[in-house]
Scaffold this active site. Structure first.
Site, short mmCIF file in Angstrom:
data_model
loop_
_atom_site.label_atom_id
_atom_site.label_comp_id
_atom_site.label_asym_id
_atom_site.label_seq_id
_atom_site.Cartn_x
_atom_site.Cartn_y
_atom_site.Cartn_z
N ARG A 1 8.99 21.95 -44.39
CA ARG A 1 9.85 22.89 -45.11
C ARG A 1 9.48 22.97 -46.59
O ARG A 1 9.43 24.05 -47.17
CB ARG A 1 11.33 22.50 -44.95
N ASN B 1 15.03 23.12 -40.31
CA ASN B 1 14.76 22.38 -39.08
C ASN B 1 15.79 22.77 -38.02
O ASN B 1 16.91 23.14 -38.34
CB ASN B 1 14.87 20.87 -39.32
#
Length: 117
Positions: free
Chosen positions: A46, A64
Protein backbone atom coordinates in the site's frame (compact mmCIF):
# COMPACT_ATOMS: atom_id res chain seq x y z
CA UNK A 1 3.40 13.35 -29.29
CA UNK A 2 3.88 16.84 -27.92
CA UNK A 3 4.31 17.18 -24.16
CA UNK A 4 1.47 19.28 -22.78
CA UNK A 5 2.22 22.20 -20.46
CA UNK A 6 1.33 21.74 -16.78
CA UNK A 7 -1.13 24.65 -16.89
CA UNK A 8 -3.37 22.96 -19.43
CA UNK A 9 -6.66 22.03 -17.91
CA UNK A 10 -9.44 21.15 -20.33
CA UNK A 11 -7.41 20.78 -23.51
CA UNK A 12 -4.35 18.98 -24.76
CA UNK A 13 -2.26 19.27 -27.89
CA UNK A 14 -1.80 16.36 -30.26
CA UNK A 15 0.29 16.08 -33.40
CA UNK A 16 -1.26 14.96 -36.66
CA UNK A 17 1.10 12.49 -38.41
CA UNK A 18 4.45 13.81 -39.59
CA UNK A 19 3.02 17.14 -40.78
CA UNK A 20 3.23 18.51 -37.22
CA UNK A 21 -0.19 20.14 -37.39
CA UNK A 22 -1.86 20.54 -34.02
CA UNK A 23 -5.46 19.90 -33.08
CA UNK A 24 -7.23 20.62 -29.82
CA UNK A 25 -9.06 17.82 -28.05
CA UNK A 26 -10.84 17.63 -24.74
CA UNK A 27 -8.72 16.12 -21.97
CA UNK A 28 -9.96 12.72 -20.87
CA UNK A 29 -9.89 11.17 -17.42
CA UNK A 30 -10.07 7.47 -16.69
CA UNK A 31 -10.91 5.45 -13.62
CA UNK A 32 -10.18 1.78 -12.93
CA UNK A 33 -10.71 -0.52 -9.96
CA UNK A 34 -8.09 -3.16 -9.17
CA UNK A 35 -7.45 -6.22 -7.02
CA UNK A 36 -3.94 -7.59 -6.60
CA UNK A 37 -3.34 -11.22 -5.60
CA UNK A 38 -0.19 -12.82 -4.22
CA UNK A 39 2.13 -11.94 -1.37
CA UNK A 40 0.96 -8.33 -1.17
CA UNK A 41 0.16 -7.79 2.51
CA UNK A 42 2.81 -7.10 5.13
CA UNK A 43 5.29 -6.06 2.41
CA UNK A 44 4.50 -2.30 2.23
CA UNK A 45 2.46 -2.74 -0.97
CA UNK A 46 0.00 0.00 0.00
CA UNK A 47 2.78 2.43 0.89
CA UNK A 48 4.59 1.88 -2.42
CA UNK A 49 1.30 2.09 -4.34
CA UNK A 50 0.54 5.49 -2.80
CA UNK A 51 4.09 6.70 -3.55
CA UNK A 52 3.90 5.52 -7.16
CA UNK A 53 0.50 7.14 -7.58
CA UNK A 54 1.80 10.46 -6.28
CA UNK A 55 4.87 10.26 -8.55
CA UNK A 56 2.66 9.69 -11.58
CA UNK A 57 0.14 12.34 -10.60
CA UNK A 58 -2.83 9.98 -10.39
CA UNK A 59 -5.33 9.89 -7.54
CA UNK A 60 -7.25 7.12 -5.81
CA UNK A 61 -7.09 4.77 -2.86
CA UNK A 62 -5.68 1.41 -1.77
CA UNK A 63 -6.47 -0.97 1.11
CA UNK A 64 -5.91 -4.53 2.32
CA UNK A 65 -8.75 -7.04 2.27
CA UNK A 66 -9.50 -9.81 4.78
CA UNK A 67 -8.82 -12.41 2.07
CA UNK A 68 -5.19 -11.31 1.67
CA UNK A 69 -5.48 -9.20 -1.47
CA UNK A 70 -5.06 -5.46 -2.03
CA UNK A 71 -7.86 -3.48 -3.67
CA UNK A 72 -8.22 0.10 -4.80
CA UNK A 73 -9.00 2.57 -7.51
CA UNK A 74 -6.85 4.78 -9.74
CA UNK A 75 -8.01 7.90 -11.59
CA UNK A 76 -6.14 10.17 -13.98
CA UNK A 77 -5.20 10.58 -17.61
CA UNK A 78 -5.52 7.39 -19.69
CA UNK A 79 -1.75 7.29 -20.21
CA UNK A 80 -0.92 7.59 -16.52
CA UNK A 81 -3.62 5.11 -15.51
CA UNK A 82 -2.08 2.64 -18.00
CA UNK A 83 1.36 3.17 -16.46
CA UNK A 84 -0.07 2.63 -12.98
CA UNK A 85 -1.86 -0.55 -14.11
CA UNK A 86 1.44 -1.89 -15.46
CA UNK A 87 3.17 -1.03 -12.18
CA UNK A 88 0.44 -2.80 -10.16
CA UNK A 89 0.62 -5.85 -12.44
CA UNK A 90 4.41 -6.18 -12.71
CA UNK A 91 6.28 -4.17 -10.07
CA UNK A 92 4.57 -3.52 -6.72
CA UNK A 93 6.65 -3.14 -3.59
CA UNK A 94 10.19 -4.58 -3.52
CA UNK A 95 9.20 -7.45 -1.20
CA UNK A 96 5.87 -8.29 -2.86
CA UNK A 97 5.15 -11.26 -5.09
CA UNK A 98 2.33 -10.44 -7.51
CA UNK A 99 0.51 -13.52 -8.79
CA UNK A 100 -2.38 -11.77 -10.53
CA UNK A 101 -3.81 -8.30 -11.07
CA UNK A 102 -7.49 -7.93 -11.94
CA UNK A 103 -8.84 -4.67 -13.31
CA UNK A 104 -12.53 -3.83 -13.57
CA UNK A 105 -14.93 -0.93 -14.08
CA UNK A 106 -12.49 0.88 -16.38
CA UNK A 107 -14.29 3.92 -17.68
CA UNK A 108 -13.98 7.54 -18.67
CA UNK A 109 -15.03 9.94 -15.90
CA UNK A 110 -15.98 13.63 -16.15
CA UNK A 111 -13.84 14.65 -13.16
CA UNK A 112 -11.55 13.20 -10.50
CA UNK A 113 -13.31 11.97 -7.38
CA UNK A 114 -10.22 12.22 -5.15
CA UNK A 115 -7.66 14.96 -4.48
CA UNK A 116 -4.69 12.65 -3.80
CA UNK A 117 -3.73 9.03 -3.29
Amino acid sequence: FVKTPPWRDAFCMETNDSKNRFTMSTARLHSVDYEIFGDVQGVFFRKYTEEQGRKLGVVGWVKNTPKGTVVGQVQGSPEKVAIMKNWLRNVGSPMSQIDEARFSNEKEVPSLEFTNF
